[in-house]
Write an enzyme that holds these catalytic residues in place. Structure first.
Site, PDB file in Angstrom:
ATOM      1  N   ARG A 198       0.827  -1.207   0.000  1.00 10.56           N
ATOM      2  CA  ARG A 198       0.000   0.000   0.000  1.00 10.56           C
ATOM      3  C   ARG A 198       0.855   1.248   0.000  1.00 10.56           C
ATOM      4  O   ARG A 198       1.990   1.229   0.459  1.00 10.56           O
ATOM      5  CB  ARG A 198      -0.842   0.055   1.272  1.00 10.56           C
ATOM      6  CG  ARG A 198      -1.637  -1.181   1.510  1.00 10.56           C
ATOM      7  CD  ARG A 198      -2.347  -1.070   2.847  1.00 10.56           C
ATOM      8  NE  ARG A 198      -2.905  -2.354   3.224  1.00 10.56           N
ATOM      9  CZ  ARG A 198      -3.608  -2.554   4.341  1.00 10.56           C
ATOM     10  NH1 ARG A 198      -3.810  -1.549   5.188  1.00 10.56           N
ATOM     11  NH2 ARG A 198      -4.097  -3.742   4.605  1.00 10.56           N
ATOM     12  N   ASP A 212       0.066   5.410   1.303  1.00 10.06           N
ATOM     13  CA  ASP A 212      -0.945   6.202   2.016  1.00 10.06           C
ATOM     14  C   ASP A 212      -1.551   7.281   1.129  1.00 10.06           C
ATOM     15  O   ASP A 212      -0.996   7.637   0.094  1.00 10.06           O
ATOM     16  CB  ASP A 212      -0.299   6.897   3.226  1.00 10.06           C
ATOM     17  CG  ASP A 212       0.165   5.898   4.273  1.00 10.06           C
ATOM     18  OD1 ASP A 212      -0.403   4.803   4.344  1.00 10.06           O
ATOM     19  OD2 ASP A 212       1.112   6.240   5.017  1.00 10.06           O
ATOM     20  N   ARG A 222       7.702   7.493   7.148  1.00 10.16           N
ATOM     21  CA  ARG A 222       7.348   8.837   7.609  1.00 10.16           C
ATOM     22  C   ARG A 222       7.731   9.063   9.070  1.00 10.16           C
ATOM     23  O   ARG A 222       8.040  10.189   9.468  1.00 10.16           O
ATOM     24  CB  ARG A 222       5.859   9.090   7.383  1.00 10.16           C
ATOM     25  CG  ARG A 222       5.531   9.230   5.889  1.00 10.16           C
ATOM     26  CD  ARG A 222       4.063   9.023   5.599  1.00 10.16           C
ATOM     27  NE  ARG A 222       3.248   9.997   6.279  1.00 10.16           N
ATOM     28  CZ  ARG A 222       1.918   9.933   6.362  1.00 10.16           C
ATOM     29  NH1 ARG A 222       1.265   8.915   5.814  1.00 10.16           N
ATOM     30  NH2 ARG A 222       1.246  10.861   6.989  1.00 10.16           N
TER      31      ARG A 222
END
Lengths: 248, 248
Positions: free
Chosen positions: A51, A53, A198
């Site tokens: 995935r 975000d 992140r």
């Protein structure tokens, strides 16, 4: 059945991330599956390497799908270029052995995070970087990158509550490049937990600003407590550069 | 009265261009005048160096305004950075002699136009360039740039129907730089008529694609007929780099 591998570039600004949510048109996977299903006349499930975000971009996301459709790769590519929205571009299409699986077979990934470090913000490219005005200690950040490199339990650097699966990952390298006002942080590793890039990035910046010490990184590895790490920097500075399927 | 000179960077994507239209919030001038009026408590008219079209960007637009406000330049700058939208950034603020006029005193300007020239379009930066897939003849474009350079009547390269004022302008230079897939065309001259950069650019590309000959450029100078020139390329590839007030 044929197994088709796609390399995909996308600007994540308008999307709720990679993963399909219901039949939403607001995800990259959802958009692609719709177009691939139109192309093939079949209900296609697209397998992504992982995935990304909401707001995160990709230069080299990889996905595959199985189909009985006998159109040529050129026809397929032309269909994608014609019918996908302009912010999703299939850059490469290949037929691969049936056993190829974009997620299970990925051996490493590279992400880049862009930080604008300057006295003033820029009016441009605001969806492609994170602006930092504070002074940054380059040497301290270099040291932070080194401490994060290697095999560690990264649970404290993820947004996972806990995990039954192993949260040990190996970061091969974190490199910093500066060109004018832009610092590019390049992360390469065998896998990344939820929001891990992140949070690592927020931690490196916290060290750069003097809000955290490099030794606190070791403490987080030991304590495995997310609250101890730096903030989660915004998604828009993050690019999935590429996914690798054989050790280089 | 004080005379304040601003250098302004903006992303034109969301705006209907520089020039205020009624009390619209959709123009750069309108946005700026609103904030400057709030800052000073006066009704301020901002004098820009010239207009930019809807979707066109600026790295160095110049404007000035007269005021009795006695706030410091630092206070003013801070106010702009705080209250302007993120896609308009005042990069410099100065107090200048009362006679300074951003439009009348401009002696030359520089614009850049960005063309992505590659087999595939890019998912990124689509508001900052124009995509061209066709082969381009670099030497023919170099020759086209040279033919457009110098003092000419550019009426045929403008969107003006006719003009009572002189339409003679001097183009000092048009330079081409290529970096990976991006070609940057840099136009420098003493003034540019309405849509002139975009029509020159369309003409250079038409020559590059072999749709026009270099000699047709001389014909357009003579005939002064806009229809003879190349298409008007889209505004989003265009940047006003800077405005110059003394010969360098």
């Amino acid at each position: 059945m044929r197994n088709i591998k796609l390399i995909i570039e996308y600007d994540g600004t308008r999307y709720q991330g990679w993963q399909r949510l219901g039949d939403s048109d607001k995800t990259i996977q959802g958009k692609l599956e719709k177009i691939v299903s139109q192309l093939t006349g079949e209900t296609i499930e697209l397998i992504g390497s992982g995935r990304t975000d909401a707001g995160t971009h990709a230069r080299g996301q990889v996905a595959n799908f199985k189909t009985n459709c006998n159109k040529s790769l050129e026809e397929m590519h032309h269909f994608f270029l014609t019918y996908l929205p302009k912010d999703i571009v299939v850059t490469s299409i290949d037929e691969v052995p049936e056993r190829f699986h974009a997620r299970y077979n990925a051996v490493s990934k590279q992400y880049s995070y862009y930080v604008r470090h300057a006295e003033l913000p820029s009016a441009f490219d605001r969806n492609y970087h994170f602006y930092v005005a504070e002074p940054l200690d380059w040497e301290a950040m270099t040291e932070a990158c080194l401490r994060l490199t290697g095999a560690h339990d990264f649970l404290g650097f993820s947004a996972l509550k806990k995990s039954k699966k192993s949260t040990v990952r190996t970061i091969e390298s974190i490199e910093m490049e500066k060109e004018e006002a832009m610092i590019r942080f390049v992360f390469r590793g065998d896998g990344f937990l939820y929001k891990m890039v992140r949070i690592m990035m927020g931690t490196i910046l916290a060290v750069g600003k003097g809000e955290m010490t490099v030794n606190q990184i070791d403490d987080i590895f030991q304590a495995k407590i997310r609250q101890a790490a730096g903030e989660t920097v915004p998604a828009q500075g993050l690019f999935l550069d590429g996914v690798f399927y054989e050790k280089n």
